[in-house]
Scaffold this motif. Sequence first.
Motif, PDB file in Angstrom:
ATOM      1  N   ALA A 169       0.834  -1.206   0.000  1.00 53.47           N
ATOM      2  CA  ALA A 169       0.000   0.000   0.000  1.00 53.47           C
ATOM      3  C   ALA A 169       0.868   1.256   0.000  1.00 53.47           C
ATOM      4  O   ALA A 169       0.604   2.218  -0.728  1.00 53.47           O
ATOM      5  CB  ALA A 169      -0.928  -0.003   1.212  1.00 53.47           C
TER       6      ALA A 169
ATOM      7  N   ARG B 103       1.009   4.027  -3.020  1.00 53.12           N
ATOM      8  CA  ARG B 103       0.677   5.431  -2.781  1.00 53.12           C
ATOM      9  C   ARG B 103       1.845   6.354  -3.119  1.00 53.12           C
ATOM     10  O   ARG B 103       1.642   7.536  -3.394  1.00 53.12           O
ATOM     11  CB  ARG B 103       0.245   5.621  -1.326  1.00 53.12           C
TER      12      ARG B 103
ATOM     13  N   LEU C 219      -0.314   2.959  -9.533  1.00 52.35           N
ATOM     14  CA  LEU C 219      -1.556   2.475  -8.943  1.00 52.35           C
ATOM     15  C   LEU C 219      -2.681   2.546  -9.969  1.00 52.35           C
ATOM     16  O   LEU C 219      -3.451   1.596 -10.138  1.00 52.35           O
ATOM     17  CB  LEU C 219      -1.913   3.296  -7.703  1.00 52.35           C
TER      18      LEU C 219
ATOM     19  N   LEU D  70      -7.354   0.711  -2.402  1.00 53.88           N
ATOM     20  CA  LEU D  70      -6.521   1.869  -2.726  1.00 53.88           C
ATOM     21  C   LEU D  70      -7.143   2.756  -3.792  1.00 53.88           C
ATOM     22  O   LEU D  70      -6.860   3.955  -3.845  1.00 53.88           O
ATOM     23  CB  LEU D  70      -5.137   1.400  -3.194  1.00 53.88           C
TER      24      LEU D  70
ATOM     25  N   ALA E 243      -6.778   6.334   5.638  1.00 52.64           N
ATOM     26  CA  ALA E 243      -6.252   5.386   4.664  1.00 52.64           C
ATOM     27  C   ALA E 243      -5.597   4.205   5.366  1.00 52.64           C
ATOM     28  O   ALA E 243      -5.755   3.057   4.960  1.00 52.64           O
ATOM     29  CB  ALA E 243      -5.256   6.085   3.742  1.00 52.64           C
TER      30      ALA E 243
ATOM     31  N   ILE F 172      -6.563  -0.050   5.517  1.00 52.77           N
ATOM     32  CA  ILE F 172      -5.672  -1.196   5.337  1.00 52.77           C
ATOM     33  C   ILE F 172      -5.801  -2.150   6.525  1.00 52.77           C
ATOM     34  O   ILE F 172      -5.744  -3.374   6.365  1.00 52.77           O
ATOM     35  CB  ILE F 172      -4.202  -0.742   5.172  1.00 52.77           C
TER      36      ILE F 172
END
Length: 407
Positions: free
Chosen positions: A303, A307, A313, A370, A387, A391
């Motif tokens: 992740a 990001r 992504l 995501l 965020a 996760i």
Amino acid sequence: MELTKTEIITAAFKVWGRNFYRKTSLTQLSKALGVSKPALYRHFENKKALTSAMADYFIDDFSFSVKSGFEKAMQTTDTDEGIFSIIQSITGYFARNEYALIFSLINIYDHNIDSRYLSENLKTRGVDMENFHIIINRKYDTNPVIITLVFATLTFFMMHFHKSRNLIDEIPSDNEIKEIISSIHEVIKHGLKITSRKIDALDFDKMEKQINAMKPGAEPEPLFRAVAEAVAEAGPWNASMEMVAKRMGFSKSSLYGHFKNKKDMLRRLFTTEFRRIIEFAHNAINMSADSAEQLYLGIFSIAVYMRSRPEILVAISWIRTRKLDLGKPDKNHEIFRLFEDVEIENLLNAEEGEKQKISYWMLFLLINILTRPFVSREETKKGLSMAHNDIRMLFKYITQGLGGFKR
């Protein structure tokens, strides 16, 4: 004999669905039907009118098939039985209708069909998707993230089911359908079956700090960044070597010194990025000897990497919906085995194909999370902390399924 509207619509599902809607020309469809284009125009004035009719046909067919499952779910007082009833009806429909699954993937995931239009039309036909949320909330403390994960799980396993069968136009047997329904229900309910005792003992703050202190690695070469940006902008099928050359400020012909063709360009982009992701994730996994910690460190590190590379992504979000033929990867490089070193107890004796499927499922869920848009201003204000919380919920769902969110 003149074709009917229904015959044209059902043919369009198959003809365009066979290549995942990479091409959707009326010329292609007319050739497959053995008629002239004017024969199609007698029923549909243009391609847009046909695709709109396909959407209405799909909504009618889907709602007719799953309505009884939703009604049964609302009538029972047993939450798990209600969830199973809905999963059974949706899975059964898509198991028998591969082309409807492909249509829904391309048009719903890519927002070609407005979600509000879809939900309202399903509701008028007796299928209120909000009722699924209501049923789950009777027993489990859920939110939009969890609902996203439930539907993403159902989607992934249906995609894998059809891909592994590799039998176009052959309807699965009742036994095959029964098995896939049971499999999907089991993973939604229990995930990887890791105990809550193990999950609750984890120090998420500490692990996240460890990962955030890592660096994803050197910046990618400008050429690969240009390829990624082109793919992010136009999608892997529509991105061209001309677009990449323009971004780099040189001629298309000069790209042939780096890539054999467009397919080679895309394959090298994705395999290069997955190698970088795998390396970053493995470095994170090696920070611990505990399998539960390793799993979270791996997921969270991916992740963080994604990001840090938003263009990548977006570029690889095709994994949610598409089957992209880029040729076979290197023999010694399995790009989807991201967690091969993590000894998950319930997978120790599983076949290699099963382990790879689970790894692919986790990546699929992660990309869905995501790329999930913020659903409220409050989420936007909370920013990165929200965020990170997403996760953590993803991890709990992967390890325990809905069982990790019991009220």
